[in-house]
Motif scaffolding. Sequence first.
Motif, PDB file in Angstrom:
ATOM      1  N   LEU B  12     -65.507  -5.036 -11.560  1.00 46.68           N
ATOM      2  CA  LEU B  12     -64.853  -4.380 -12.290  1.00 46.68           C
ATOM      3  C   LEU B  12     -65.562  -5.759 -13.111  1.00 46.68           C
ATOM      4  N   LYS B  13     -65.196  -6.765 -13.526  1.00 44.14           N
ATOM      5  CA  LYS B  13     -65.425  -7.315 -14.958  1.00 44.14           C
ATOM      6  C   LYS B  13     -67.055  -7.914 -15.017  1.00 44.14           C
ATOM      7  N   GLU B  14     -67.621  -7.517 -14.777  1.00 45.91           N
ATOM      8  CA  GLU B  14     -69.197  -7.668 -14.294  1.00 45.91           C
ATOM      9  C   GLU B  14     -69.664  -5.653 -15.207  1.00 45.91           C
ATOM     10  N   ARG B  15     -69.162  -4.928 -14.865  1.00 49.20           N
ATOM     11  CA  ARG B  15     -69.412  -4.097 -15.035  1.00 49.20           C
ATOM     12  C   ARG B  15     -68.802  -3.813 -16.784  1.00 49.20           C
ATOM     13  N   GLU B  16     -67.679  -4.441 -17.279  1.00 49.61           N
ATOM     14  CA  GLU B  16     -67.010  -4.240 -18.827  1.00 49.61           C
ATOM     15  C   GLU B  16     -68.290  -5.298 -19.092  1.00 49.61           C
ATOM     16  N   LEU B  17     -68.124  -6.203 -19.072  1.00 50.95           N
ATOM     17  CA  LEU B  17     -69.266  -6.837 -20.151  1.00 50.95           C
ATOM     18  C   LEU B  17     -70.588  -6.274 -19.983  1.00 50.95           C
ATOM     19  N   LEU B  18     -71.143  -5.273 -19.128  1.00 55.22           N
ATOM     20  CA  LEU B  18     -71.975  -5.208 -19.123  1.00 55.22           C
ATOM     21  C   LEU B  18     -71.900  -3.427 -20.127  1.00 55.22           C
ATOM     22  N   ILE B  19     -71.418  -3.053 -19.866  1.00 57.88           N
ATOM     23  CA  ILE B  19     -70.538  -2.207 -21.197  1.00 57.88           C
ATOM     24  C   ILE B  19     -70.523  -2.705 -22.122  1.00 57.88           C
ATOM     25  N   ILE B  20     -69.738  -3.648 -22.884  1.00 58.53           N
ATOM     26  CA  ILE B  20     -69.632  -4.436 -24.284  1.00 58.53           C
ATOM     27  C   ILE B  20     -71.340  -4.793 -24.901  1.00 58.53           C
ATOM     28  N   MET B  37     -69.052   6.312 -28.551  1.00 58.75           N
ATOM     29  CA  MET B  37     -68.730   6.651 -27.154  1.00 58.75           C
ATOM     30  C   MET B  37     -70.455   7.361 -26.442  1.00 58.75           C
ATOM     31  N   ASP B  38     -70.251   7.907 -27.115  1.00 58.12           N
ATOM     32  CA  ASP B  38     -71.276   9.523 -26.185  1.00 58.12           C
ATOM     33  C   ASP B  38     -72.518   7.862 -25.999  1.00 58.12           C
ATOM     34  N   PHE B  46     -72.812   4.459 -15.997  1.00 57.61           N
ATOM     35  CA  PHE B  46     -71.684   5.554 -15.330  1.00 57.61           C
ATOM     36  C   PHE B  46     -71.864   6.544 -16.802  1.00 57.61           C
ATOM     37  N   SER B  47     -70.435   6.945 -16.694  1.00 57.51           N
ATOM     38  CA  SER B  47     -70.318   8.794 -17.026  1.00 57.51           C
ATOM     39  C   SER B  47     -69.747   8.381 -17.582  1.00 57.51           C
ATOM     40  N   THR B  50     -65.750   6.846 -16.397  1.00 55.77           N
ATOM     41  CA  THR B  50     -65.265   5.562 -15.807  1.00 55.77           C
ATOM     42  C   THR B  50     -65.511   4.730 -16.908  1.00 55.77           C
ATOM     43  N   VAL B  51     -66.133   5.127 -18.168  1.00 60.25           N
ATOM     44  CA  VAL B  51     -65.937   3.690 -18.974  1.00 60.25           C
ATOM     45  C   VAL B  51     -64.716   4.561 -19.757  1.00 60.25           C
ATOM     46  N   TYR B  52     -64.257   5.533 -19.997  1.00 59.64           N
ATOM     47  CA  TYR B  52     -62.818   5.882 -20.506  1.00 59.64           C
ATOM     48  C   TYR B  52     -61.798   4.810 -19.157  1.00 59.64           C
ATOM     49  N   LYS B  53     -62.133   4.871 -18.423  1.00 55.95           N
ATOM     50  CA  LYS B  53     -61.270   4.242 -17.305  1.00 55.95           C
ATOM     51  C   LYS B  53     -60.789   2.387 -17.694  1.00 55.95           C
ATOM     52  N   HIS B  54     -61.840   1.755 -18.322  1.00 57.69           N
ATOM     53  CA  HIS B  54     -61.880   0.566 -18.069  1.00 57.69           C
ATOM     54  C   HIS B  54     -61.671   0.240 -20.220  1.00 57.69           C
ATOM     55  N   PHE B  55     -62.319   1.056 -20.665  1.00 54.81           N
ATOM     56  CA  PHE B  55     -61.383   1.060 -22.655  1.00 54.81           C
ATOM     57  C   PHE B  55     -60.777   2.007 -22.608  1.00 54.81           C
ATOM     58  N   ILE B  56     -59.119   2.508 -22.842  1.00 56.93           N
ATOM     59  CA  ILE B  56     -58.733   3.580 -22.868  1.00 56.93           C
ATOM     60  C   ILE B  56     -58.562   4.540 -24.095  1.00 56.93           C
TER      61      ILE B  56
END
Lengths: 255, 255
Positions: B12-20, B37-38, B46-47, B50-56
């Motif tokens: 999870l942390k890794e994905r979060e970093l990827l998004i950031i 966001m688009d 990810f779709s 999923t992104v909105y699962k990590h960041f509200i």
Amino acid sequence: MTPPKLLDKAALKERELLIINSAVHLIQQNGIENLTMDKVVTQVPFSKGTVYKHFIGKEDLLLAISNYSLELLGNLFYRAYQFKGCARSRMLLLNFSYLIYAMLYPALFQTVLCAKSPNVVGKSSERHINENERLEIKLMTSIHGIVEDGLNDNNLSLPMNMDIQQLCFSNWSMAYGVITLLSGEVDQCSGRTSLIVERELFNLSNMLYDGMGWKPMTKDKSHCAELKIALAELFPEELALISAKGRELNFNSFS
Amino acid sequence: MTPPKLLDKAALKERELLIINSAVHLIQQNGIENLTMDKVVTQVPFSKGTVYKHFIGKEDLLLAISNYSLELLGNLFYRAYQFKGCARSRMLLLNFSYLIYAMLYPALFQTVLCAKSPNVVGKSSERHINENERLEIKLMTSIHGIVEDGLNDNNLSLPMNMDIQQLCFSNWSMAYGVITLLSGEVDQCSGRTSLIVERELFNLSNMLYDGMGWKPMTKDKSHCAELKIALAELFPEELALISAKGRELNFNSFS
DNA sequence: AACGTCAGTGACGATTCGTCACGTTTCATG
DNA sequence: CATGAAACGTGACGAATCGTCACTGACGTT
């Protein structure tokens, strides 16, 4: 020769001010990032197309609000510049007029900052950009004037390797930092407890002026009582407005 | 008892970093206000859901980027704190590490500021808000440490009516003002000509420390040569990166 | 094998920005 | 006073964006 003028310039200016005022109200209520052109249009007796005749876009409107706000600030600065008293006291007074402005019009203070972002300037009209520069120069003139007075009466001499402009900038960036971080909209930072904006601005200003060797030095003169009197004399309405907001400039926590 | 965990925290942390990181790249390219966001979604495997699962929300993502950035800055500050040398020199060094950070990562510097706006904090998750506070305290710890060292070796004594926290804040708000107004993204203000951020930061810091009576005073010691050496020793990679960007910290214009 | 839980998806409604085609007003001119 | 050109004013519309929600499929449990 002259093309038919259906609307004189005064009316145009008046409408522009009406739109700006409506937008300012919306910003005060909803915050700057929730300002939408649609909301502005509903607050105004014109339609969207007309609003877009005056402002080529949302950013252009923001810059116009910023200009309106700089005009206000310029008048406060000029009053401080014209005050009687020694140059160092007047510079301190000018910093406090900046603080008063930030406390009275937090929405405007914030808008000026936002309008400096390149994407706002980039999307704005030449007309508003030029006016912005003119207003900033006017601001600088008051600061410059005080510094020059200090140099002329020999209470201040330029530190090694510095010119007037650098000295002016030093004072401004210092005041800007304190006010931005402690007053108004920015969520206060951690370790913030017990920081009081007027006290920190007072202390930091005096430390800086002492570091410049700007006489009279703090050890020779307490600037606090004089500042308090000068503020009451120069900005009575503004201080009353701040009181009406339930806030008060507190000078008792530092003697 | 334990509910089935299909994904471990590290992933999870890794994905979060990827998004950031993807978002940071977009900000560097298009500016912070053009971040959508688009666009983030298209940059990421990810779709949107999923992104909105990590960041509200968008603001929550901004705050997370700000935290990532504060982490970086915290490390720079800590390196300055740990450096050998007198406290005053290290404080100056810390201010310059702040400048290096602002020059190297203007997009991050800008995001930290934006993330302090109440409407960003207001729309963010508790988790990111708490982390933000933790990181800010960590920053303050380095500053506090240097001031305390100065007090302990008797080169610095608290000015009348001021405590350590106020002293720390003075230094920070001063550096913040100079760097914000002169480095990076903010369109420079009028009367700006010939202002050089490293020179003004150096002069203003020294004037402030002289005003505090923080020894060794400028008249007894030129801090410039020492600063230059310390920077080269402590931040070699960072200075190389700045060079690679075509910019150079210039210490020749002031001796 | 049937079921429940959860990661992941992307189409969708709601908002907002800025434009444009069209109708209306004003005024110089005959 | 009649006329027409130019300026003014309107609000419906397309494009872009945000955030949600009903759905899918993978996996472990019963």
